[in-house]
Design a protein around this motif. Structure first.
Motif, PDB file in Angstrom:
ATOM      1  N   THR A  28      -5.326 -10.437  15.336  1.00  0.00           N
ATOM      2  CA  THR A  28      -6.745 -10.261  15.056  1.00  0.00           C
ATOM      3  C   THR A  28      -6.947 -10.148  13.551  1.00  0.00           C
ATOM      4  O   THR A  28      -5.997 -10.118  12.786  1.00  0.00           O
ATOM      5  CB  THR A  28      -7.293  -9.003  15.750  1.00  0.00           C
ATOM      6  OG1 THR A  28      -6.605  -7.857  15.227  1.00  0.00           O
ATOM      7  CG2 THR A  28      -7.077  -9.065  17.257  1.00  0.00           C
ATOM      8  N   PHE A  29      -8.182 -10.105  13.133  1.00  0.00           N
ATOM      9  CA  PHE A  29      -8.523  -9.936  11.725  1.00  0.00           C
ATOM     10  C   PHE A  29      -8.576  -8.457  11.390  1.00  0.00           C
ATOM     11  O   PHE A  29      -8.718  -7.616  12.274  1.00  0.00           O
ATOM     12  CB  PHE A  29      -9.883 -10.586  11.434  1.00  0.00           C
ATOM     13  CG  PHE A  29      -9.936 -12.044  11.743  1.00  0.00           C
ATOM     14  CD1 PHE A  29     -10.471 -12.480  12.945  1.00  0.00           C
ATOM     15  CD2 PHE A  29      -9.451 -12.992  10.847  1.00  0.00           C
ATOM     16  CE1 PHE A  29     -10.525 -13.827  13.254  1.00  0.00           C
ATOM     17  CE2 PHE A  29      -9.505 -14.344  11.148  1.00  0.00           C
ATOM     18  CZ  PHE A  29     -10.040 -14.765  12.349  1.00  0.00           C
ATOM     19  N   ASP A  31     -10.956  -6.861   9.920  1.00  0.00           N
ATOM     20  CA  ASP A  31     -12.266  -6.378  10.353  1.00  0.00           C
ATOM     21  C   ASP A  31     -12.703  -7.233  11.538  1.00  0.00           C
ATOM     22  O   ASP A  31     -13.453  -8.197  11.387  1.00  0.00           O
ATOM     23  CB  ASP A  31     -13.291  -6.458   9.231  1.00  0.00           C
ATOM     24  CG  ASP A  31     -14.603  -5.798   9.609  1.00  0.00           C
ATOM     25  OD1 ASP A  31     -15.582  -5.940   8.857  1.00  0.00           O
ATOM     26  OD2 ASP A  31     -14.654  -5.150  10.669  1.00  0.00           O
ATOM     27  N   TYR A  32     -12.207  -6.896  12.678  1.00  0.00           N
ATOM     28  CA  TYR A  32     -12.444  -7.687  13.880  1.00  0.00           C
ATOM     29  C   TYR A  32     -13.705  -7.190  14.570  1.00  0.00           C
ATOM     30  O   TYR A  32     -13.885  -5.984  14.771  1.00  0.00           O
ATOM     31  CB  TYR A  32     -11.237  -7.558  14.803  1.00  0.00           C
ATOM     32  CG  TYR A  32     -11.112  -8.610  15.865  1.00  0.00           C
ATOM     33  CD1 TYR A  32     -11.152  -8.269  17.211  1.00  0.00           C
ATOM     34  CD2 TYR A  32     -10.906  -9.945  15.539  1.00  0.00           C
ATOM     35  CE1 TYR A  32     -10.997  -9.223  18.197  1.00  0.00           C
ATOM     36  CE2 TYR A  32     -10.745 -10.903  16.518  1.00  0.00           C
ATOM     37  CZ  TYR A  32     -10.789 -10.538  17.840  1.00  0.00           C
ATOM     38  OH  TYR A  32     -10.624 -11.491  18.814  1.00  0.00           O
ATOM     39  N   VAL A  34     -15.847  -7.467  18.021  1.00  0.00           N
ATOM     40  CA  VAL A  34     -15.762  -7.881  19.415  1.00  0.00           C
ATOM     41  C   VAL A  34     -17.131  -7.755  20.069  1.00  0.00           C
ATOM     42  O   VAL A  34     -17.957  -6.950  19.654  1.00  0.00           O
ATOM     43  CB  VAL A  34     -14.724  -7.056  20.206  1.00  0.00           C
ATOM     44  CG1 VAL A  34     -13.331  -7.339  19.695  1.00  0.00           C
ATOM     45  CG2 VAL A  34     -15.029  -5.577  20.126  1.00  0.00           C
ATOM     46  N   SER A  52     -18.312  -3.596  15.634  1.00  0.00           N
ATOM     47  CA  SER A  52     -17.300  -3.788  14.609  1.00  0.00           C
ATOM     48  C   SER A  52     -16.178  -2.788  14.830  1.00  0.00           C
ATOM     49  O   SER A  52     -16.422  -1.578  14.920  1.00  0.00           O
ATOM     50  CB  SER A  52     -17.904  -3.578  13.217  1.00  0.00           C
ATOM     51  OG  SER A  52     -16.881  -3.475  12.245  1.00  0.00           O
ATOM     52  N   ARG A  53     -14.967  -3.307  14.902  1.00  0.00           N
ATOM     53  CA  ARG A  53     -13.827  -2.418  15.177  1.00  0.00           C
ATOM     54  C   ARG A  53     -13.601  -1.430  14.037  1.00  0.00           C
ATOM     55  O   ARG A  53     -13.157  -0.309  14.269  1.00  0.00           O
ATOM     56  CB  ARG A  53     -12.573  -3.263  15.408  1.00  0.00           C
ATOM     57  CG  ARG A  53     -11.463  -2.549  16.119  1.00  0.00           C
ATOM     58  CD  ARG A  53     -10.358  -3.493  16.475  1.00  0.00           C
ATOM     59  NE  ARG A  53      -9.738  -4.131  15.319  1.00  0.00           N
ATOM     60  CZ  ARG A  53      -8.667  -4.916  15.397  1.00  0.00           C
ATOM     61  NH1 ARG A  53      -8.132  -5.175  16.589  1.00  0.00           N
ATOM     62  NH2 ARG A  53      -8.169  -5.475  14.337  1.00  0.00           N
ATOM     63  N   GLY A  98     -14.303 -12.408  20.313  1.00  0.00           N
ATOM     64  CA  GLY A  98     -13.960 -11.731  19.073  1.00  0.00           C
ATOM     65  C   GLY A  98     -13.816 -12.675  17.909  1.00  0.00           C
ATOM     66  O   GLY A  98     -13.454 -13.852  18.079  1.00  0.00           O
ATOM     67  N   ASP A  99     -14.109 -12.163  16.696  1.00  0.00           N
ATOM     68  CA  ASP A  99     -13.986 -12.954  15.471  1.00  0.00           C
ATOM     69  C   ASP A  99     -13.923 -12.005  14.285  1.00  0.00           C
ATOM     70  O   ASP A  99     -14.290 -10.830  14.399  1.00  0.00           O
ATOM     71  CB  ASP A  99     -15.183 -13.891  15.307  1.00  0.00           C
ATOM     72  CG  ASP A  99     -14.903 -15.019  14.333  1.00  0.00           C
ATOM     73  OD1 ASP A  99     -14.549 -16.129  14.784  1.00  0.00           O
ATOM     74  OD2 ASP A  99     -15.023 -14.779  13.115  1.00  0.00           O
ATOM     75  N   GLY A 100     -13.480 -12.536  13.153  1.00  0.00           N
ATOM     76  CA  GLY A 100     -13.442 -11.722  11.950  1.00  0.00           C
ATOM     77  C   GLY A 100     -14.785 -11.609  11.260  1.00  0.00           C
ATOM     78  O   GLY A 100     -14.972 -10.766  10.388  1.00  0.00           O
ATOM     79  N   ASP A 112     -12.178 -16.290  19.390  1.00  0.00           N
ATOM     80  CA  ASP A 112     -11.461 -15.884  20.601  1.00  0.00           C
ATOM     81  C   ASP A 112     -12.426 -15.608  21.759  1.00  0.00           C
ATOM     82  O   ASP A 112     -13.454 -14.957  21.575  1.00  0.00           O
ATOM     83  CB  ASP A 112     -10.650 -14.606  20.314  1.00  0.00           C
ATOM     84  CG  ASP A 112      -9.732 -14.766  19.123  1.00  0.00           C
ATOM     85  OD1 ASP A 112      -9.694 -13.849  18.272  1.00  0.00           O
ATOM     86  OD2 ASP A 112      -9.060 -15.818  19.031  1.00  0.00           O
TER      87      ASP A 112
END
Length: 123
Positions: A28-29, A31-32, A34, A52-53, A98-100, A112
């Motif tokens: 993952t990035f 700063d992922y 989801v 934001s994770r 999910g993405d950065g 993703d």
């Protein structure tokens, strides 16, 4: 790429609740972001919620504000979507994504995707 696996879908009566889970693994990035999307039969896939994770910042579609809550559990690498006061119009396949970059997620172009889980709400 990351792997996203959803669970928790099912059949519920209107007014009921369900909690969806999505376990995130793999690359993952830092700063992922989801989120959840949903797609009803014959309709486009729509944004539902994101988190934001790193910051915990959340965002919701207007149609679910006040009823759905998205959260993230760092220890389990899992995002949850708590859905309360469900309505028949919430019936759809729900996808974790999910993405950065949050803009990619909100634009419906995350890197993703999960495989989806069916949510059906009877009237």
């Amino acid at each position: 790429q990351a792997q996203l696996v959803e669970s928790g879908g099912g059949l519920v009566q209107a007014g009921g609740s369900l909690r969806l889970s999505c376990v995130v693994s793999g690359r993952t990035f830092s700063d992922y972001v989801v989120g959840w999307f949903r797609q009803a039969p014959g309709m486009e896939r729509d944004f539902v919620a994101s988190i934001s994770r790193s910051s915990g910042y959340t965002s919701y579609a207007d149609s679910v504000k006040g009823r759905f809550t998205i959260s993230w559990d760092n220890a389990k690498n899992t995002t949850y979507l708590q859905m309360n006061n469900l309505k028949p119009e919430d019936t759809a396949v729900y996808y974790c994504a999910g993405d950065g970059l949050v803009r990619n997620l909100r634009a419906g172009r995350p890197r993703d995707w999960g495989q989806g889980t069916q949510v059906s709400v009877s009237s």
